[in-house]
Design a protein around this motif. Structure first.
Motif, PDB file in Angstrom:
ATOM      1  N   UNK A 175       0.763  -1.118   0.052  1.00  0.00           N
ATOM      2  CA  UNK A 175       0.132   0.021   0.193  1.00  0.00           C
ATOM      3  C   UNK A 175       0.970   1.224   0.016  1.00  0.00           C
ATOM      4  N   UNK A 176       0.587   2.162  -1.006  1.00  0.00           N
ATOM      5  CA  UNK A 176       1.649   3.359  -1.102  1.00  0.00           C
ATOM      6  C   UNK A 176       0.909   4.438  -0.075  1.00  0.00           C
ATOM      7  N   UNK A 177       1.564   4.948   0.872  1.00  0.00           N
ATOM      8  CA  UNK A 177       1.160   6.155   1.638  1.00  0.00           C
ATOM      9  C   UNK A 177       1.955   7.224   1.454  1.00  0.00           C
ATOM     10  N   UNK A 178       3.255   7.023   1.238  1.00  0.00           N
ATOM     11  CA  UNK A 178       4.260   8.176   1.142  1.00  0.00           C
ATOM     12  C   UNK A 178       3.783   9.066  -0.134  1.00  0.00           C
ATOM     13  N   UNK A 179       3.448   8.408  -1.283  1.00  0.00           N
ATOM     14  CA  UNK A 179       2.879   9.003  -2.541  1.00  0.00           C
ATOM     15  C   UNK A 179       1.718   9.894  -2.299  1.00  0.00           C
ATOM     16  N   UNK A 180       0.928   9.602  -1.521  1.00  0.00           N
ATOM     17  CA  UNK A 180      -0.328  10.374  -1.346  1.00  0.00           C
ATOM     18  C   UNK A 180      -0.029  11.618  -0.955  1.00  0.00           C
ATOM     19  N   UNK A 181       1.102  12.025  -0.243  1.00  0.00           N
ATOM     20  CA  UNK A 181       1.255  13.278   0.383  1.00  0.00           C
ATOM     21  C   UNK A 181       2.042  14.027  -0.700  1.00  0.00           C
ATOM     22  N   UNK A 182       1.201  15.340  -1.028  1.00  0.00           N
ATOM     23  CA  UNK A 182       1.928  16.117  -2.237  1.00  0.00           C
ATOM     24  C   UNK A 182       2.621  17.185  -1.614  1.00  0.00           C
ATOM     25  N   UNK A 183       1.832  17.742  -0.658  1.00  0.00           N
ATOM     26  CA  UNK A 183       2.595  18.862   0.076  1.00  0.00           C
ATOM     27  C   UNK A 183       2.198  18.892   1.719  1.00  0.00           C
ATOM     28  N   UNK A 184       2.898  19.494   2.298  1.00  0.00           N
ATOM     29  CA  UNK A 184       2.897  19.606   3.881  1.00  0.00           C
ATOM     30  C   UNK A 184       2.767  21.296   4.246  1.00  0.00           C
ATOM     31  N   UNK A 185       1.964  21.471   5.266  1.00  0.00           N
ATOM     32  CA  UNK A 185       1.658  22.772   5.647  1.00  0.00           C
ATOM     33  C   UNK A 185       1.679  22.896   7.125  1.00  0.00           C
ATOM     34  N   UNK A 186       1.846  24.210   7.494  1.00  0.00           N
ATOM     35  CA  UNK A 186       1.701  24.824   9.073  1.00  0.00           C
ATOM     36  C   UNK A 186       0.305  24.811   9.119  1.00  0.00           C
TER      37      UNK A 186
END
Ligand SMILES: NC(=O)c1ccc[n+]([C@@H]2O[C@H](COP(=O)([O-])OP(=O)(O)OC[C@H]3O[C@@H](n4cnc5c(N)ncnc54)[C@H](O)[C@@H]3O)[C@@H](O)[C@H]2O)c1
Ligand SMILES: [Zn+2]
Ligand SMILES: [Zn+2]
Length: 369
Positions: A333-344
């Motif tokens: 299962x791919x989870x890292x690839x789901x996160x495109x951007x991180x925000x505060x």
């Protein structure tokens, strides 16, 4: 005793998320205080903020999150201080009719999701003398929140919080829509409408269940490219092109499943989905919005078609959340690839704008402490 915590709140439908300090009560019986480390930007919070889904206001946003248990109230047995946890957006009490018959996604304890109040009618968040509910009685857009132990699932300490957060809603909702609610089987043809945070996981679920063709419809090129990463076999920018492909590739038998995970449900996508499934075909509706089914009964009778609604992808959070993290660990299962951007936290409005602009599979708030 109470403490202060920073949170993104929405005061009224249509007003932007506002970052402010709110008061947080101590956990009472059966409750825990969580220090949230990460929260996912699911489209459902945007429905609440826009006022097109029902919710009590003012509200602390966020129903997808992971963090650390900081304090426990009397009688808590499911988790302990220091545990890393995922918060399930539907609690699982374990003993109601639905929990005790392997349908935890329908747990009776989920009844206050749209008010954020605790079973005794009280709230743990306050601001200037006013009570605030957390979305799904969570509020993961707060640095800290008090939640029911029934909403918590302990996870191994080495799972990163940002990917763990997504397993509180988007991942099980999408994956389960394919695996549980649709019940995709080996060799089938599945069409997924909308490849965002939820739909990408419907794609992963359909592929893992053995679908031969996983066809994705999404107007955004970036989403279609990412859908291929998650296991889509064919992608199309519009429903008509997908329909023509399915007719041809199945020699007119049409698809076995259509799964609707668009951002905003509407009549047309339901009509397209009904038209693309063949005999005994099923349309699974996961997306939220004002769409209705405009079809004569004959649509369902002759071909024995079905329409299935899905909440939390029909998952049992106590079983499926650890199971999905296990599949992540084993590379299934791919989870890292789901996160495109991180925000505060204070970038939450930008995060939602980026979602609406088609820039993110999933945006994630990383809380600062
Ligand atoms: N039932 C549940 O348990 C549950 C849980 C979580 C989310 N949801 C709902 O699921 C939906 C999807 O959520 P998300 O977080 O993945 O949203 P998202 O915004 O990340 O993804 C939606 C995707 O749909 C695409 N899209 C828009 N219009 C389309 C169309 N006409 N045809 C095909 N694709 C189209 C967008 O480009 C985007 O990629 C939302 O309505 C959300 O509220 C339901
Ligand atoms: Zn969600
Ligand atoms: Zn229950």
């Amino acid at each position: 005793m109470s403490m202060s915590t920073r949170a993104a709140i929405c005061r009224r439908p249509g007003t932007p998320w506002e970052i402010t300090d709110v008061e947080l009560d101590d956990p009472r019986g059966g409750e825990v205080r969580i220090r949230f480390e990460a929260a996912g930007l699911c489209h459902s919070d945007d429905h609440i903020q826009k006022g097109d889904a029902r919710m009590r206001f003012p509200v602390v946003g966020g129903h997808e999150g992971a963090g650390v248990v900081e304090a426990v109230g009397p009688g808590v047995t499911r988790v302990a201080v220091g545990d890393h946890v995922v918060c399930s957006f539907i609690p699982a009490c374990g003993t109601c009719r639905y929990c005790s018959t392997a349908r935890q996604n329908l747990c009776d304890a989920g009844k206050n999701a749209a008010t954020g109040e605790f079973p005794d009618g009280t709230f743990r968040f306050h601001l200037d003398g006013e009570d605030l509910g957390g979305l799904c009685v969570l509020g993961t857009f707060a640095q800290r929140a008090v939640v029911s132990e029934f909403s918590c699932i302990s996870i191994p300490d080495d799972i990163p919080f940002d990917v763990a957060a997504l397993v509180g809603c988007g991942v099980p909702t999408g994956w389960g829509s394919a695996v549980h609610a649709a019940g995709v089987r080996a060799g089938q043809t599945v069409v997924v409408y909308g490849a965002g945070g939820v739909g990408s996981n419907a794609v992963q679920g359909a592929r893992y269940a053995g679908a031969k063709n996983v066809v994705v419809v999404d107007p955004v090129a970036f989403k279609r490219d990412m859908a291929k990463v998650f296991g889509a076999t064919h992608t199309f920018a519009d429903a008509q092109a997908a329909h023509e492909f399915v007719v041809e590739t199945t020699w007119g038998e049409l698809a076995d499943h259509a799964i609707i995970t668009v951002g905003v449900l509407h009549d047309e996508v339901i009509a397209n989905a009904l038209a693309i499934v063949g005999k005994t075909g099923q349309v699974t509706i996961t997306a939220v919005g004002n769409g209705s089914i405009d079809a004569g009964a004959g649509t369902f009778i002759g071909y024995q078609r079905r329409v299935q609604g899905a909440i939390f992808g029909g998952c049992n959070p106590l079983y499926d959340v650890p199971r999905l993290l296990g599949l992540y660990r084993s590379g299934d299962l791919k989870l890292d690839e789901l996160i495109t951007r991180r925000y505060r936290l204070d970038e939450v409005n930008q995060g939602y704008q980026d979602m609406l602009d088609g820039k993110n599979v999933r945006g994630v708030i990383v809380h600062e402490h």
